[in-house]
Write a protein that holds these residues in place. Structure first.
Motif, PDB file in Angstrom:
ATOM      1  N   ILE A   5       0.819  -1.191   0.000  1.00 46.25           N
ATOM      2  CA  ILE A   5       0.000   0.000   0.000  1.00 46.25           C
ATOM      3  C   ILE A   5       0.865   1.259   0.000  1.00 46.25           C
ATOM      4  N   ILE A   8       1.715   2.534  -3.301  1.00 43.96           N
ATOM      5  CA  ILE A   8       0.603   3.174  -4.004  1.00 43.96           C
ATOM      6  C   ILE A   8       0.372   4.566  -3.453  1.00 43.96           C
ATOM      7  N   GLN A   9       0.454   4.691  -2.135  1.00 46.54           N
ATOM      8  CA  GLN A   9       0.328   6.020  -1.538  1.00 46.54           C
ATOM      9  C   GLN A   9       1.384   6.961  -2.100  1.00 46.54           C
ATOM     10  N   PHE A  69      -6.846   3.180 -11.466  1.00 42.26           N
ATOM     11  CA  PHE A  69      -6.857   1.847 -10.860  1.00 42.26           C
ATOM     12  C   PHE A  69      -6.156   1.856  -9.507  1.00 42.26           C
ATOM     13  N   LEU A  70      -5.048   2.558  -9.460  1.00 45.30           N
ATOM     14  CA  LEU A  70      -4.313   2.616  -8.203  1.00 45.30           C
ATOM     15  C   LEU A  70      -5.081   3.440  -7.175  1.00 45.30           C
ATOM     16  N   ARG A  72      -8.225   3.494  -6.923  1.00 40.92           N
ATOM     17  CA  ARG A  72      -9.289   2.626  -6.414  1.00 40.92           C
ATOM     18  C   ARG A  72      -8.760   1.678  -5.352  1.00 40.92           C
ATOM     19  N   VAL A  73      -7.573   1.156  -5.567  1.00 48.24           N
ATOM     20  CA  VAL A  73      -7.005   0.249  -4.570  1.00 48.24           C
ATOM     21  C   VAL A  73      -6.901   0.959  -3.225  1.00 48.24           C
ATOM     22  N   LEU A  74      -6.400   2.182  -3.260  1.00 51.32           N
ATOM     23  CA  LEU A  74      -6.215   2.893  -1.999  1.00 51.32           C
ATOM     24  C   LEU A  74      -7.558   3.232  -1.362  1.00 51.32           C
ATOM     25  N   ASP A  76     -10.304   1.615  -1.645  1.00 45.57           N
ATOM     26  CA  ASP A  76     -10.863   0.387  -1.079  1.00 45.57           C
ATOM     27  C   ASP A  76     -10.156   0.011   0.214  1.00 45.57           C
ATOM     28  N   MET A  77      -8.856   0.220   0.221  1.00 49.44           N
ATOM     29  CA  MET A  77      -8.105  -0.108   1.428  1.00 49.44           C
ATOM     30  C   MET A  77      -8.556   0.786   2.576  1.00 49.44           C
ATOM     31  N   GLU A  78      -8.825   2.029   2.250  1.00 52.80           N
ATOM     32  CA  GLU A  78      -9.307   2.938   3.290  1.00 52.80           C
ATOM     33  C   GLU A  78     -10.688   2.523   3.772  1.00 52.80           C
ATOM     34  N   VAL A  80     -11.704  -0.529   4.016  1.00 49.74           N
ATOM     35  CA  VAL A  80     -11.468  -1.650   4.928  1.00 49.74           C
ATOM     36  C   VAL A  80     -11.106  -1.126   6.306  1.00 49.74           C
TER      37      VAL A  80
ATOM     38  N   TYR B   2      -1.241  -0.084   8.419  1.00 43.73           N
ATOM     39  CA  TYR B   2      -1.626  -1.370   7.822  1.00 43.73           C
ATOM     40  C   TYR B   2      -0.495  -1.888   6.967  1.00 43.73           C
ATOM     41  N   PHE B  69     -14.810  -6.715   1.387  1.00 45.35           N
ATOM     42  CA  PHE B  69     -13.998  -5.513   1.180  1.00 45.35           C
ATOM     43  C   PHE B  69     -12.553  -5.877   0.888  1.00 45.35           C
ATOM     44  N   ARG B  72     -12.127  -7.224  -2.507  1.00 43.40           N
ATOM     45  CA  ARG B  72     -12.128  -6.185  -3.533  1.00 43.40           C
ATOM     46  C   ARG B  72     -10.756  -5.553  -3.661  1.00 43.40           C
ATOM     47  N   VAL B  73     -10.110  -5.321  -2.537  1.00 43.26           N
ATOM     48  CA  VAL B  73      -8.777  -4.728  -2.593  1.00 43.26           C
ATOM     49  C   VAL B  73      -7.852  -5.606  -3.423  1.00 43.26           C
ATOM     50  N   ASP B  76      -8.738  -5.543  -7.112  1.00 41.66           N
ATOM     51  CA  ASP B  76      -8.296  -4.290  -7.723  1.00 41.66           C
ATOM     52  C   ASP B  76      -6.799  -4.297  -7.945  1.00 41.66           C
ATOM     53  N   VAL B  80      -4.623  -3.872 -11.419  1.00 42.21           N
ATOM     54  CA  VAL B  80      -3.483  -2.992 -11.666  1.00 42.21           C
ATOM     55  C   VAL B  80      -2.343  -3.774 -12.302  1.00 42.21           C
TER      56      VAL B  80
END
Lengths: 306, 306
Positions: A5, A8-9, A69-70, A72-74, A76-78, A80, B2, B69, B72-73, B76, B80
């Motif tokens: 993660i 990605i951040q 896309f990236l 969205r990953v973040l 979604d992680m948030e 969670v 995380y 959730f 989904r991560v 996603d 990517v």
DNA sequence: CGATCTTACGGGATTCGTAAACATA
DNA sequence: TATGTTTACGAATCCCGTAAGATCG
């Protein structure tokens, strides 16, 4: 493999701010560390993400393609993180319990009141059911836990007592059983009986006591609802053995109730949980509220037999 | 904070397989390492995710709530990876180029044929434009690159030559210019001129040559389309200076073309790219196809002036 | 020469695997 | 007892920050 993660951040921060230095400040890491992170991300994705022009940093076309896309990953992680935090703090979630009707109408409202005051965002759903079905619902994990009587030794479930509910003999005014301060099972079985149907806790306790004492009974009617049994007793069809507290809930005009002196005829009501299953934070907290509520006297009981 | 994707993979594997040992095998790590990962994940999320009953591992209610959730991560994240791999391997993506009409009709089809054969999944979009607009499109990053003439020194863009396009004098049959094997600019300006409009590469080269030689001209008409200029020449309105190759594209019956001996009047056509911007893999590959195509003779030219 | 990204390197934290302990059916 | 999870610990790895290097405006 792909790193994580934090990479990605880093990517998103640089894409947004257009600068390694600025992004490093925002991410609270040193700028060289950021360079390395992006390099790792680029290597693991196999594409170049930024064009570094010394003065500015801009996304490559590939970077632009991957950006949503990236993101969205973040996002979604948030989600969670937010949801697990909310579940832990009981800002969301739900509790489902299978509960004996008498408890649902007696103890439960007080517990819900206490719990709902503290945690308004937790939805509580109650399935009112007879003892047998409560056990099934707990074992099949339809519900977080059950509140009922622990009648059948079962290693799949744990039981924790909340309260003890005494049974009494219900009979019409003027019945021969009148006038006695205490009765025994043997006194009662001399008369036609009206009892809750099989599968209820009262009936199970009763059947067990009858079998133990090797008594014969004259069962004239089985009812699902406690109020029906009381109505029949009042009408003179027979006598019944029911939770003492029912005298307070149903319309018991024209009726008498006397306690019964029989060890087997007490209903031990408590939390029934599947073994080795932890409760969700919300469910655990609701159980706590139940325990507190069970230490104050109950005001009302339902009219259903259980 | 995380931890990362690996923790989520661990969670999902255990949720699916119901066993630490099995999941560890699948993830190619030792089983104790898995235990630690889950413990970390649980700690960072602040919730218990599994009930470990020694014989089986099952999700807690919270774990069940979080499962979709976390799924989904990972989904996603896999997107990517897939997309970046596809971009790198040119299984997807697009190339946009701003191209001179003569090139779009001449060199480009061959390049597209070569490229399309190898990478059928890349969409190619072409903007046909005159030289001035190509430069603008490249600088504003509307397009991945341009194909045009590098007329104005500009540090914002890089130029890489693909081919050299000679200009010639176009005049009607029986014109006084007939019969000479070569002409000079000075010969031509004695007659009324029809030229492509300002902003085109031909016009820019022409204007520059005129200015350098300090000549006066009689411009009777400016055209956008090359074919229009040729039509006017044929009709006897004047003479024109156009790419030599246009003689092959337009209907040039009743017309003659003679090469012009003037250093300034060659069009150097090539790739125009914004400086310090990398090409996407697909665009880079398409440029390669263009270079290859430019090494074979062109068959046709368009009818538009550029 | 000033601002910014990249490379190099040493210290510290993290993670992993092996081995032993522990728990349940 | 057999299966499967947790704990302990030494070793390898990874990551970060400082410092020096390189490059562009």
């Amino acid at each position: 493999m792909y790193q994580g993660i934090k990479h990605i951040q880093a990517f998103l921060a640089i894409a947004r701010l257009g600068s390694f230095t600025q992004s490093a400040l925002e991410l609270h890491i040193s700028q060289p560390a950021l360079t390395v992170r992006i390099k790792q991300l680029e290597e693991s994705l196999g594409v170049r993400l930024f064009d570094r022009n010394k003065r500015h940093v801009v996304l490559t076309q590939t970077g632009r393609d991957l950006l949503p896309f990236l993101e969205r990953v973040l996002t979604d992680m948030e989600s969670v993180l937010r949801i697990s935090r909310e579940l832990a703090c009981m800002k969301c979630g739900s509790v489902t319990a299978a509960v004996l009707p008498t408890v649902a109408a007696g103890l439960l409202p007080e517990a819900i009141r206490r719990f709902g005051g503290k945690y308004p965002d937790i939805a509580i759903s109650v399935i009112d059911a007879i003892a047998e079905r409560i056990l099934h619902a707990v074992k099949s994990e339809e519900v977080d836990f059950g509140i009922g009587s622990y009648l059948w030794t079962d290693r799949e479930v744990d039981f924790e007592e909340l309260l003890v509910d005494r049974l009494g003999v219900f009979f019409p005014d003027g019945h021969p059983l009148s006038g006695r301060s205490r009765l025994t099972l043997r006194d009662v079985v001399a008369y036609p009986l009206i009892m809750p149907c099989r599968g209820t806790s009262v009936r199970s306790l009763f059947d067990r006591a009858i079998e133990k004492a090797a008594l014969k009974i004259d069962l004239v009617c089985e009812t699902v609802y406690l109020s029906t049994a009381i109505g029949m007793v009042r009408a003179g069809l027979g006598v019944s053995i029911l939770p003492e507290a029912a005298i307070r809930a149903a319309d018991c005009g024209g009726m008498r109730m006397t306690g019964i002196d029989d060890d087997g005829l007490v209903r031990r009501i408590g939390i029934i949980r599947k073994q080795n299953r932890s409760l969700s934070p919300a469910a655990g907290c609701f159980v706590q509220a139940l325990k507190e509520a069970s230490r104050v006297p109950m005001a009302y009981f339902s009219s259903a037999a259980d």
